[in-house]
Design an enzyme around this catalytic site. Structure first.
Site, PDB file in Angstrom:
ATOM      1  N   GLY A  16       0.955  -1.184   0.123  1.00 52.20           N
ATOM      2  CA  GLY A  16      -0.086   0.018  -0.056  1.00 52.20           C
ATOM      3  C   GLY A  16       0.841   1.304  -0.126  1.00 52.20           C
ATOM      4  O   GLY A  16       0.313   2.480   0.415  1.00 52.20           O
ATOM      5  N   GLU A 150      17.738  -3.848  -9.204  1.00 52.12           N
ATOM      6  CA  GLU A 150      17.183  -3.003 -10.345  1.00 52.12           C
ATOM      7  C   GLU A 150      16.827  -1.490  -9.718  1.00 52.12           C
ATOM      8  O   GLU A 150      16.888  -0.690 -10.492  1.00 52.12           O
ATOM      9  CB  GLU A 150      16.276  -3.420 -11.046  1.00 52.12           C
ATOM     10  CG  GLU A 150      15.024  -4.069 -10.423  1.00 52.12           C
ATOM     11  CD  GLU A 150      14.316  -5.261 -11.447  1.00 52.12           C
ATOM     12  OE1 GLU A 150      14.746  -5.399 -12.212  1.00 52.12           O
ATOM     13  OE2 GLU A 150      13.054  -5.347 -10.802  1.00 52.12           O
ATOM     14  N   CYS A 383     -15.070  -2.416 -23.059  1.00 56.51           N
ATOM     15  CA  CYS A 383     -14.215  -2.655 -23.838  1.00 56.51           C
ATOM     16  C   CYS A 383     -14.394  -3.850 -24.599  1.00 56.51           C
ATOM     17  O   CYS A 383     -15.242  -4.275 -25.248  1.00 56.51           O
ATOM     18  CB  CYS A 383     -12.596  -2.543 -23.576  1.00 56.51           C
ATOM     19  SG  CYS A 383     -11.591  -2.004 -24.894  1.00 56.51           S
ATOM     20  N   HIS A 510     -13.049   2.999 -21.666  1.00 57.63           N
ATOM     21  CA  HIS A 510     -12.542   2.535 -20.220  1.00 57.63           C
ATOM     22  C   HIS A 510     -13.229   3.886 -19.391  1.00 57.63           C
ATOM     23  O   HIS A 510     -12.176   4.245 -18.704  1.00 57.63           O
ATOM     24  CB  HIS A 510     -11.225   2.232 -20.134  1.00 57.63           C
ATOM     25  CG  HIS A 510     -10.983   1.165 -20.783  1.00 57.63           C
ATOM     26  ND1 HIS A 510     -10.953  -0.078 -20.108  1.00 57.63           N
ATOM     27  CD2 HIS A 510     -10.450   0.882 -21.958  1.00 57.63           C
ATOM     28  CE1 HIS A 510     -10.524  -1.104 -20.917  1.00 57.63           C
ATOM     29  NE2 HIS A 510     -10.132  -0.422 -21.983  1.00 57.63           N
ATOM     30  N   GLU A 512     -14.118   4.164 -16.493  1.00 52.85           N
ATOM     31  CA  GLU A 512     -13.431   3.770 -14.976  1.00 52.85           C
ATOM     32  C   GLU A 512     -12.140   4.478 -14.756  1.00 52.85           C
ATOM     33  O   GLU A 512     -12.043   4.986 -13.671  1.00 52.85           O
ATOM     34  CB  GLU A 512     -13.368   2.438 -14.619  1.00 52.85           C
ATOM     35  CG  GLU A 512     -12.095   1.518 -15.593  1.00 52.85           C
ATOM     36  CD  GLU A 512     -12.808   0.919 -16.946  1.00 52.85           C
ATOM     37  OE1 GLU A 512     -13.971   1.504 -17.354  1.00 52.85           O
ATOM     38  OE2 GLU A 512     -11.982   0.422 -17.501  1.00 52.85           O
TER      39      GLU A 512
END
Ligand code: GLN
Length: 535
Positions: A16, A150, A383, A510, A512
């Site tokens: 989170g 990385e 979609c 989309h 959303e």
């Protein structure tokens, strides 16, 4: 002078950090500071577009067509503003551009190295993005956990920035997990102690430590983290589990996280104005009437795959005084006969046919769509979900046997969904879909128009296929009518709906991605409002 706040992660990923970063940035925005957030992803992909949702969850699409990490979605929802593809920096982008510069001879005979060439590129990108937003404060969330190989160049760049920008212009926040032992109920601080030590070993001393924990930290745990982490105890913040992620800014504010950070950055400690946010939280907490929404897709085992859709439904539900209860249905289980769709969908109040790619699970979705349509259960197709609605109507209402999308069956006799003409010469998969915000013209006297109450709307896209206009007459005669088309190219169908009493709407877009607590998506809002009245 722009201020920079770097957020690093410890112990585990997926604790989170994105929500914590978004919450802090939102508090500063509410204090009147112009704030933006950058997500750094240390992987070598140039963007998230080519990754399977099971790898990193949903691919979030920005207004300017970036295929970005899902944290950008959190940032937009918390800040209530559009961000750009530049807000997501990946190692792939950095290395790509350094290598291109080397090939052009821009480094004039130098040996090109991680330090300084890669780190310079990183710093430059961060500063440029901050400048583009004229930001007072740029929050930079560094993905992954401290200690990942990385991630090192990014941490090194952050360390250098403190030196270059000045100690009062750069702050470090470390977010890590503090697990609770089941047997004793004890909060264990050792893992976070170690991750802070790892950070200090590379020259970064956090100014604040945010502990992700089940319950608020005990005084003892806090004191230990403070001592070993080398910060004052008040700079150890409990980011404990809450039911609703939109409460996190309040949790952090009550512990003065914003004041501590403001003091460190020599910023005026203004009081955040959270009135609209608190109003939304109040609506959410009062919304108690449950509505059952079926979520039909093929990545349902990892809920993050559809996070923006889940959030859009939550936003809309809060405004309608209802509480969504999600029923996840794996479409491959339908086609493999593992579940009985009539039982699964028996008691749902509405359903969303989720986006996706490829054959697996598609027939399962079509079976579900047929059931939902025939029973008049409110259904929204997004979609790929919309494309399969078209296929279903073509097969079972128009009567075109084996109608399909050419994505799924290249030799279908009735290609009702086909590759967009603009996609025919596209070979590379990265960043090559029809992407980003595109204007849509809506037809009046349609439900979709009733939802948006506007003739032109801007929604985001991510697709290669679309409705084949050759079949439009037949579909419309069958009652599945076009409710919106692309403004610039009317041959691209953007919305369709059944012209019956039941809600059966599909969109190629989309919506959303643009839904936020303080600005719910009109389409999702409409969908939920119809369900709420029926309940
Ligand atoms: N696979 C479909 C296409 O490319 C739909 C994509 C999606 O659902 N985002 O058109």
């Amino acid at each position: 002078m722009t201020k920079y706040v770097f957020v690093t992660g410890g112990v585990l990923s997926s604790v989170g950090k994105g929500v914590a970063t978004a919450s802090l940035a939102m508090l500063f925005q509410s204090m009147g500071y112009n704030t933006t957030i950058i997500k750094i992803d240390p992987y070598l992909n140039v963007d998230a577009g080519t990754m399977n949702p099971y790898a990193h969850g949903e691919v979030f699409v920005t207004e300017d067509g970036g295929e970005t990490d899902l944290d950008i979605g959190h940032y937009e929802r918390f800040l209530n503003r559009d961000l750009s593809k530049k807000n997501n920096i990946t190692a792939g982008q950095i290395y790509y551009s350094v290598i291109l510069k080397e090939r052009k001879g821009e480094y004039l005979g130098a040996t090109v190295q991680i330090i300084p060439h890669v780190t310079n590129e990183i710093k430059q990108r961060i500063k440029e993005t901050g400048k583009e937003y004229s930001a007072d404060i740029v929050f930079v969330e560094i993905g992954g956990t401290v200690g990942d190989i990385e991630g090192l160049p990014f941490l090194e760049a952050a360390r250098q920035m403190k030196l270059e920008e000045g100690a009062n212009n750069v702050a470090f926040i470390h977010v890590g997990l503090v697990p609770t032992l089941k047997t004793t109920g004890e909060q264990k601080t050792k893992p976070i102690q170690h991750s802070v030590q790892e950070l200090r070993r590379i020259g970064i001393q956090p100014d604040m430590i945010v502990a992700r924990c089940e319950k608020p930290l005990t005084e003892e745990a806090k004191a230990k983290i403070a001592l070993f982490g080398n910060v004052p105890p008040e700079a150890v913040i409990s980011n404990y589990d809450v039911d609703n992620i939109y409460e996190v800014p309040i949790v952090l504010m009550h512990q003065n996280a914003h004041r501590i950070l403001a003091a460190k950055l020599l910023l005026e400690p203004r009081e955040p104005d959270l009135t609209p946010w608190l109003n939304f939280l109040d609506k959410m907490s009062k919304a108690s009437k449950p509505i059952r929404i079926a979520m039909i897709g093929k990545y349902t085992k990892l809920r993050d795959s559809y996070i923006s859709i889940v959030e859009a439904i939550k936003h809309a539900s809060a405004y309608e005084g209802v509480r969504p209860v999600f029923k996840w249905i794996e479409s491959t289980d339908i086609e493999n006969g593992l579940i009985d769709i009539s039982k699964e969908l028996e008691n749902v109040d509405g359903a969303v046919i989720l986006p996706g790619f490829g054959k697996r699970g598609a027939e399962g979705k079509i079976t579900a769509i047929r059931f939902l349509r025939e029973r008049g259960i409110p259904t929204l197709g997004i979609c790929f979900g919309f494309q399969l609605m078209v296929v279903e109507v073509a097969r079972h209402v128009v009567g075109l046997p084996n109608a399909n999308s050419t994505e799924l069956d290249s030799s279908t006799p009735y290609p009702v969904i086909d590759l967009l003409p603009s996609q025919r010469n596209v070979n590379a998969l990265g960043g090559s879909m029809r992407l980003g915000a595109i204007s849509i013209k809506l037809y009046k006297n349609r439900k979709v128009y009733e939802a948006y109450k506007k003739e032109v709307v801007l929604e985001r896209h991510r697709h290669r296929y679309g409705v084949n206009v050759k079949f439009l007459d037949k579909l419309e005669t069958a009652g599945f009518v076009v409710s919106g088309v692309s403004l610039d190219d009317e041959s691209i169908v953007e919305f369709m709906e059944l012209n019956s009493n039941s809600l059966f709407i599909g969109t190629q877009a989309h919506p959303e991605f643009k839904s936020r607590p303080l600005a719910p998506s009109p389409l999702y809002h409409y969908f939920i409002s119809k369900i709420a009245v029926e309940r």
